[in-house]
Design an enzyme around this catalytic site. Structure first.
Site, short mmCIF file in Angstrom:
data_model
loop_
_atom_site.label_atom_id
_atom_site.label_comp_id
_atom_site.label_asym_id
_atom_site.label_seq_id
_atom_site.Cartn_x
_atom_site.Cartn_y
_atom_site.Cartn_z
N HIS A 121 0.73 -1.23 0.16
CA HIS A 121 -0.07 -0.22 0.00
C HIS A 121 1.00 1.12 -0.01
O HIS A 121 0.70 2.07 0.98
CB HIS A 121 -0.95 -0.06 1.27
CG HIS A 121 -2.17 1.10 1.21
ND1 HIS A 121 -3.41 0.32 1.37
CD2 HIS A 121 -2.10 2.23 0.99
CE1 HIS A 121 -4.29 1.31 1.13
NE2 HIS A 121 -3.54 2.60 0.60
N ASN A 166 -2.57 -2.69 -3.25
CA ASN A 166 -3.86 -1.42 -3.26
C ASN A 166 -3.41 -0.46 -4.43
O ASN A 166 -2.59 0.11 -4.54
CB ASN A 166 -3.79 -0.94 -1.92
CG ASN A 166 -4.64 0.16 -1.70
OD1 ASN A 166 -5.90 -0.01 -1.52
ND2 ASN A 166 -4.39 1.36 -1.85
N GLU A 167 -4.68 -0.35 -5.13
CA GLU A 167 -4.65 0.63 -6.40
C GLU A 167 -3.39 0.80 -7.11
O GLU A 167 -2.82 1.92 -6.95
CB GLU A 167 -4.95 1.91 -5.53
CG GLU A 167 -6.49 1.87 -4.65
CD GLU A 167 -6.75 3.04 -3.67
OE1 GLU A 167 -6.05 4.23 -4.11
OE2 GLU A 167 -7.90 3.13 -3.31
N GLU A 355 -12.38 -0.65 -0.12
CA GLU A 355 -12.51 0.67 0.41
C GLU A 355 -13.75 1.39 0.14
O GLU A 355 -14.19 1.34 -1.35
CB GLU A 355 -11.30 1.58 0.05
CG GLU A 355 -10.10 1.19 0.70
CD GLU A 355 -8.94 1.90 0.46
OE1 GLU A 355 -9.11 3.21 0.16
OE2 GLU A 355 -7.87 1.50 0.66
N TRP A 402 -13.42 2.66 4.73
CA TRP A 402 -12.31 3.42 4.69
C TRP A 402 -12.68 4.88 5.47
O TRP A 402 -13.50 5.63 4.77
CB TRP A 402 -11.66 3.91 3.46
CG TRP A 402 -10.62 4.53 3.69
CD1 TRP A 402 -10.20 5.74 3.99
CD2 TRP A 402 -9.22 3.87 3.70
NE1 TRP A 402 -8.84 6.35 4.23
CE2 TRP A 402 -8.29 5.12 4.31
CE3 TRP A 402 -8.70 2.74 3.79
CZ2 TRP A 402 -6.91 4.96 4.27
CZ3 TRP A 402 -7.37 2.50 3.87
CH2 TRP A 402 -6.35 3.64 4.43
N GLU A 409 -3.77 11.24 4.98
CA GLU A 409 -4.43 11.41 3.84
C GLU A 409 -3.34 11.64 2.84
O GLU A 409 -3.68 12.57 2.10
CB GLU A 409 -5.50 11.95 3.72
CG GLU A 409 -6.47 11.97 2.64
CD GLU A 409 -6.58 10.62 1.83
OE1 GLU A 409 -6.86 9.63 2.74
OE2 GLU A 409 -6.59 10.46 0.62
N TRP A 410 -2.13 11.11 2.69
CA TRP A 410 -1.12 11.42 1.62
C TRP A 410 -0.72 12.86 1.61
O TRP A 410 -0.54 13.55 2.52
CB TRP A 410 -1.49 10.54 0.36
CG TRP A 410 -1.90 9.04 0.73
CD1 TRP A 410 -3.18 8.52 0.63
CD2 TRP A 410 -0.95 8.00 1.20
NE1 TRP A 410 -3.03 7.23 1.01
CE2 TRP A 410 -1.63 6.86 1.52
CE3 TRP A 410 0.30 8.18 1.48
CZ2 TRP A 410 -1.04 5.83 1.68
CZ3 TRP A 410 0.99 6.89 1.61
CH2 TRP A 410 -0.02 5.82 1.86
O1 LIG Z 1 -8.38 8.67 -0.28
C1 LIG Z 1 -9.07 7.78 0.53
C2 LIG Z 1 -8.22 6.64 0.35
N1 LIG Z 1 -8.26 6.13 -0.99
N2 LIG Z 1 -7.65 4.71 -1.14
C3 LIG Z 1 -6.30 4.58 -0.78
C4 LIG Z 1 -6.21 5.13 0.70
O2 LIG Z 1 -4.77 4.97 1.09
C5 LIG Z 1 -6.68 6.38 0.85
O3 LIG Z 1 -6.75 6.99 2.32
#
Ligand SMILES: OC[C@H]1NNC[C@@H](O)[C@@H]1O
Length: 449
Positions: A121, A166-167, A355, A402, A409-410
């Site tokens: 992730h 993840n993504e 999520e 989520w 939040e990145w």
């Molecule tokens: O933006 C909300 C979420 N989206 N998907 C990945 C997660 O790490 C994010 O916090």
């Protein structure tokens, strides 16, 4: 008459987090920096220079957090494992790093909460990035397989659900193409190379997983998917949707489920990146090895109109619906459309919403509570969309909010709160929001009113 929406008895009700966003303890027990440690410490990359140095201090507070999950009554907990804790240097396994996850899993199993592990992730070890750019280097596949294999060896008998990535859209396009996420590159060719190696590492890890024959364990991948809709009925806007859909969704769905990259997008991209010489014989066979389930992360939809000057011939236009703190349109009906499309065009495998959730301005009021009724509304409407899909025979097995906790939040740092549990970062105090109590009720009854 109150409409009662029922869920199957064995529906997996969960919550989700990720390592860099909640753990903190970035120098503890042998962990070395990830690309997000480096990126967040780079001037201007994150909101007010926020980093994951402390985050929710989950590395030390995990017992309390698992107890909170128990109080809410969640059946499963999706977390991610920090690669830099497990292999702080290339080839150097760090048992102390693994021990944290063994402790965490023990706490979960003691409370009969199913552990669901995301292998990657986004916290790529900095040492990997320093070897020709991390995911740009085909060697990353080997490093990733070594890492995943060690996880399967050490935790394969206690973790039943494994998510390779993840993504991948975020860890490639957003990170190497758009530049908003670590390592912050802005190069489309690099973005597609990274995407390819991430997908390849997924396939290679699935092969190792199968060879290890882990009893009762299943493996899949989590994709963030954004359904695209035309701004008008004009043919050109429909063409814009085709490219927006290819960019966000089909570039990952097709290799995994159809064993090829989408032709229309390869043609479009070849004008920008030249040869796809990073794709080798057999790669797509590896990427499309059968998996056991698909994880779907859904937040919002996109509405696009044709724009000749844009690379994708598409430009986003704001939707009519209410927006969240992230500026994303709330569109539960688009989740239903997405699930129907996945079922129709891609897979009959079990799916999980790995999520879904929302950021709103949350405040602790005089009564010491967080009355996040908008978040309750958001989750309720998306659960109704899911229930409709299941009712029509859709193979959807579970739902992970989520997130359990407000967290990092990145690029937005701690300015966006997605948790059903409020975190006071000054004191690390956790406060269950109204949404946590509401979710507890849904889990208990298996229905939403
Ligand atoms: O933006 C909300 C979420 N989206 N998907 C990945 C997660 O790490 C994010 O916090």
């Amino acid at each position: 008459m109150i409409e009662l929406v029922k869920f199957p008895k064995d529906f997996t009700w969960g919550v989700a987090t990720s390592s860099y966003q909640i753990e903190g303890a970035v120098n503890e027990d042998g962990r070395t920096p990830s690309i997000w440690d480096t990126f967040s410490k780079t001037e201007g990359k994150t909101y007010q220079g926020h980093t994951g140095d402390v985050a929710c201090d989950h590395y030390h507070r995990y017992k309390e957090d698992v107890q909170i999950m128990k109080e809410i009554g969640v059946k499963a907990y999706r977390f991610s494992i920090a690669w830099p804790r497990i292999f702080p240097e290339e080839g150097k396994y760090n048992p102390k790093g693994m021990d944290f996850y063994k402790r965490l899993v023990d706490e979960l199993l003691k409370r009969e909460i199913i552990p669901v592990a995301t292998i990657y992730h986004w916290d790529l070890p900095q040492w990997a990035y320093e070897k020709n750019g991390g995911w740009l280097n085909r060697e990353s596949v080997k490093w990733y397989v070594e890492y995943a294999s060690k996880l399967f060896e050490e935790l394969g008998d206690v973790i039943p659900l494994w998510i390779t990535h993840n993504e991948p859209w975020c860890s490639s396009i957003l990170s190497y193409g758009i530049g908003e996420h670590a390592p912050g590159h802005k190069d489309w060719r690099e973005a597609l190379i990274a995407a390819h190696h991430i997908l390849l590492s997924h396939g290679e890890a699935v092969k190792v997983f199968r060879d290890m024959n882990l009893k009762g364990a299943q493996i899949g991948i989590t994709l963030n998917l954004t359904p695209a809709y035309p701004a008008s009925e004009k043919e050109e806007d429909k063409l814009a949707v085709q490219y927006a859909d290819g960019f966000a969704n089909r570039w990952f769905l097709d290799p995994i489920f159809k064993g090829n990259y989408p032709e229309d997008m390869m043609e479009l991209y070849s004008k920008i990146i030249g040869e796809f010489d990073f794709i080798r014989e057999g790669d797509l066979e590896t990427i499309s090895v059968p998996i056991d389930f698909l994880g779907v992360n859904y937040y919002t939809r996109s509405i696009v109109k044709y724009n000749e000057d844009s690379m994708l011939k598409a430009e986003n236009v704001p939707g009519p619906g209410k927006k969240t703190e992230m500026g994303w349109e709330i569109s539960p009906e688009s989740l239903y459309d997405l699930l129907k499309r996945l079922d129709r065009e891609y897979t009959k495998l079990p799916m999980y919403i790995t999520e879904n959730g929302v950021a709103f301005k949350d405040e602790v009021t005089e009564d010491g509570r967080v009355h996040d009724y908008e978040r309750i509304e958001y989750i309720k409407e998306h659960l109704k969309a899911i229930a409709r899909f299941i009712e029509e025979g859709g193979n959807l097995k579970g739902y992970f909010v989520w997130s359990l906790l407000d967290n990092f939040e990145w690029a937005h740092g701690y300015s966006k709160r997605f948790g059903i549990v409020y975190v006071d970062y000054e004191t690390q105090k956790r406060i269950l929001k109204d949404s946590a109590f509401w979710y507890k009720g849904v889990i208990e009854k298996g229905v939403i009113e």
